[in-house]
Design a protein around this motif. Sequence first.
Motif, PDB file in Angstrom:
ATOM      1  N   PRO A  53      -2.535   9.160  87.298  1.00  0.00           N
ATOM      2  CA  PRO A  53      -2.955   9.170  85.892  1.00  0.00           C
ATOM      3  C   PRO A  53      -2.268   8.005  85.180  1.00  0.00           C
ATOM      4  N   LEU A  54      -3.037   7.202  84.496  1.00  0.00           N
ATOM      5  CA  LEU A  54      -2.504   5.984  83.881  1.00  0.00           C
ATOM      6  C   LEU A  54      -2.687   6.007  82.376  1.00  0.00           C
ATOM      7  N   MET A  55      -1.755   5.387  81.691  1.00  0.00           N
ATOM      8  CA  MET A  55      -1.863   5.200  80.244  1.00  0.00           C
ATOM      9  C   MET A  55      -2.521   3.845  80.002  1.00  0.00           C
ATOM     10  N   LEU A  56      -3.845   3.839  80.000  1.00  0.00           N
ATOM     11  CA  LEU A  56      -4.566   2.587  79.780  1.00  0.00           C
ATOM     12  C   LEU A  56      -4.308   2.090  78.368  1.00  0.00           C
ATOM     13  N   SER A  57      -4.069   0.803  78.252  1.00  0.00           N
ATOM     14  CA  SER A  57      -3.879   0.230  76.918  1.00  0.00           C
ATOM     15  C   SER A  57      -5.183  -0.339  76.381  1.00  0.00           C
ATOM     16  N   SER A  58      -6.149  -0.592  77.273  1.00  0.00           N
ATOM     17  CA  SER A  58      -7.415  -1.169  76.834  1.00  0.00           C
ATOM     18  C   SER A  58      -8.486  -0.951  77.897  1.00  0.00           C
ATOM     19  N   VAL A  59      -9.685  -0.642  77.452  1.00  0.00           N
ATOM     20  CA  VAL A  59     -10.872  -0.656  78.312  1.00  0.00           C
ATOM     21  C   VAL A  59     -11.957  -1.371  77.515  1.00  0.00           C
ATOM     22  N   LYS A  60     -12.401  -2.491  78.029  1.00  0.00           N
ATOM     23  CA  LYS A  60     -13.434  -3.280  77.349  1.00  0.00           C
ATOM     24  C   LYS A  60     -14.666  -3.352  78.234  1.00  0.00           C
ATOM     25  N   THR A  61     -15.820  -3.364  77.591  1.00  0.00           N
ATOM     26  CA  THR A  61     -17.077  -3.436  78.321  1.00  0.00           C
ATOM     27  C   THR A  61     -17.924  -4.591  77.811  1.00  0.00           C
ATOM     28  N   GLU A  62     -18.799  -5.035  78.671  1.00  0.00           N
ATOM     29  CA  GLU A  62     -19.792  -6.040  78.293  1.00  0.00           C
ATOM     30  C   GLU A  62     -21.051  -5.726  79.087  1.00  0.00           C
ATOM     31  N   ILE A  63     -22.189  -5.828  78.425  1.00  0.00           N
ATOM     32  CA  ILE A  63     -23.458  -5.599  79.110  1.00  0.00           C
ATOM     33  C   ILE A  63     -24.301  -6.853  78.969  1.00  0.00           C
ATOM     34  N   GLU A  64     -24.736  -7.350  80.104  1.00  0.00           N
ATOM     35  CA  GLU A  64     -25.567  -8.555  80.156  1.00  0.00           C
ATOM     36  C   GLU A  64     -27.010  -8.140  80.413  1.00  0.00           C
ATOM     37  N   GLU A  65     -27.903  -8.564  79.530  1.00  0.00           N
ATOM     38  CA  GLU A  65     -29.325  -8.310  79.739  1.00  0.00           C
ATOM     39  C   GLU A  65     -29.853  -9.287  80.788  1.00  0.00           C
ATOM     40  N   LEU A  66     -30.606  -8.764  81.735  1.00  0.00           N
ATOM     41  CA  LEU A  66     -31.184  -9.571  82.808  1.00  0.00           C
ATOM     42  C   LEU A  66     -32.697  -9.359  82.820  1.00  0.00           C
ATOM     43  N   PRO A  67     -33.414  -9.986  81.891  1.00  0.00           N
ATOM     44  CA  PRO A  67     -34.852  -9.745  81.770  1.00  0.00           C
ATOM     45  C   PRO A  67     -35.653 -10.151  83.000  1.00  0.00           C
ATOM     46  N   ASP A  68     -35.174 -11.136  83.765  1.00  0.00           N
ATOM     47  CA  ASP A  68     -35.915 -11.572  84.953  1.00  0.00           C
ATOM     48  C   ASP A  68     -35.776 -10.598  86.122  1.00  0.00           C
ATOM     49  N   LEU A  69     -34.753  -9.708  86.082  1.00  0.00           N
ATOM     50  CA  LEU A  69     -34.549  -8.773  87.189  1.00  0.00           C
ATOM     51  C   LEU A  69     -35.660  -7.723  87.231  1.00  0.00           C
ATOM     52  N   PRO A  70     -36.014  -6.967  86.281  1.00  0.00           N
ATOM     53  CA  PRO A  70     -35.326  -6.674  85.033  1.00  0.00           C
ATOM     54  C   PRO A  70     -34.222  -5.639  85.253  1.00  0.00           C
ATOM     55  N   GLY A  71     -33.202  -5.740  84.385  1.00  0.00           N
ATOM     56  CA  GLY A  71     -32.092  -4.810  84.463  1.00  0.00           C
ATOM     57  C   GLY A  71     -30.912  -5.291  83.654  1.00  0.00           C
ATOM     58  N   PHE A  72     -29.744  -4.777  84.014  1.00  0.00           N
ATOM     59  CA  PHE A  72     -28.526  -5.062  83.264  1.00  0.00           C
ATOM     60  C   PHE A  72     -27.349  -5.167  84.223  1.00  0.00           C
ATOM     61  N   ARG A  73     -26.401  -6.026  83.876  1.00  0.00           N
ATOM     62  CA  ARG A  73     -25.108  -6.064  84.565  1.00  0.00           C
ATOM     63  C   ARG A  73     -24.074  -5.526  83.582  1.00  0.00           C
ATOM     64  N   LEU A  74     -23.287  -4.556  84.036  1.00  0.00           N
ATOM     65  CA  LEU A  74     -22.225  -3.961  83.240  1.00  0.00           C
ATOM     66  C   LEU A  74     -20.887  -4.461  83.757  1.00  0.00           C
ATOM     67  N   TRP A  75     -20.040  -4.907  82.844  1.00  0.00           N
ATOM     68  CA  TRP A  75     -18.685  -5.359  83.152  1.00  0.00           C
ATOM     69  C   TRP A  75     -17.707  -4.413  82.474  1.00  0.00           C
TER      70      TRP A  75
END
Length: 157
Positions: free
Chosen positions: A77-99
């Motif tokens: 069990p960890l005391m996370l200090s930060s969790v950040k996300t980014e979602i990239e739209e991929l219209p040519d796939l179509p789909g999304f990449r999640l970071w």
Amino acid sequence: MNLTHLDENDKPKMVDVSSKPETVRSATASGLIEMSPDAYEAVVTQRAKKGPVLQTAVIAAIQGAKRTPELIPMCHPLMLSSVKTEIEELPDLPGFRLWVTAKLTGKTGVEMEALTGVSVGLLTIYDMLKAIDKGMVIREIRLESKTGGKSGEFRRD
């Protein structure tokens, strides 16, 4: 070969990290979800019946990272200090990449938290769109980078 999660009697154990120094650690993971054009359009036009898909996926990814030790045996069990996300739209796939990037100052790494966050976020997208497209594919869930700790830095080429 010594297995770190088994004791001398081959019983499962959590690795003892009490003697390790605390360092700033971070990890970034990513993954893709590929879907039909109809499902993709429902997301980008915010017409999915279950609500705002990407916003919900972000919340799920953060929650997944925070709850990793409840899901993955032997994770500390960890005391996370930060969790950040980014979602990239991929219209040519179509789909999304999640970071997902997880960060803390601690004695053990956060790779599993970043990977679990990505997995839960992508599964949430699937859940919210499965009425439109049951054939979606989640793939390429992977560690992109990590910093800190004894093993040092890792960056995917």
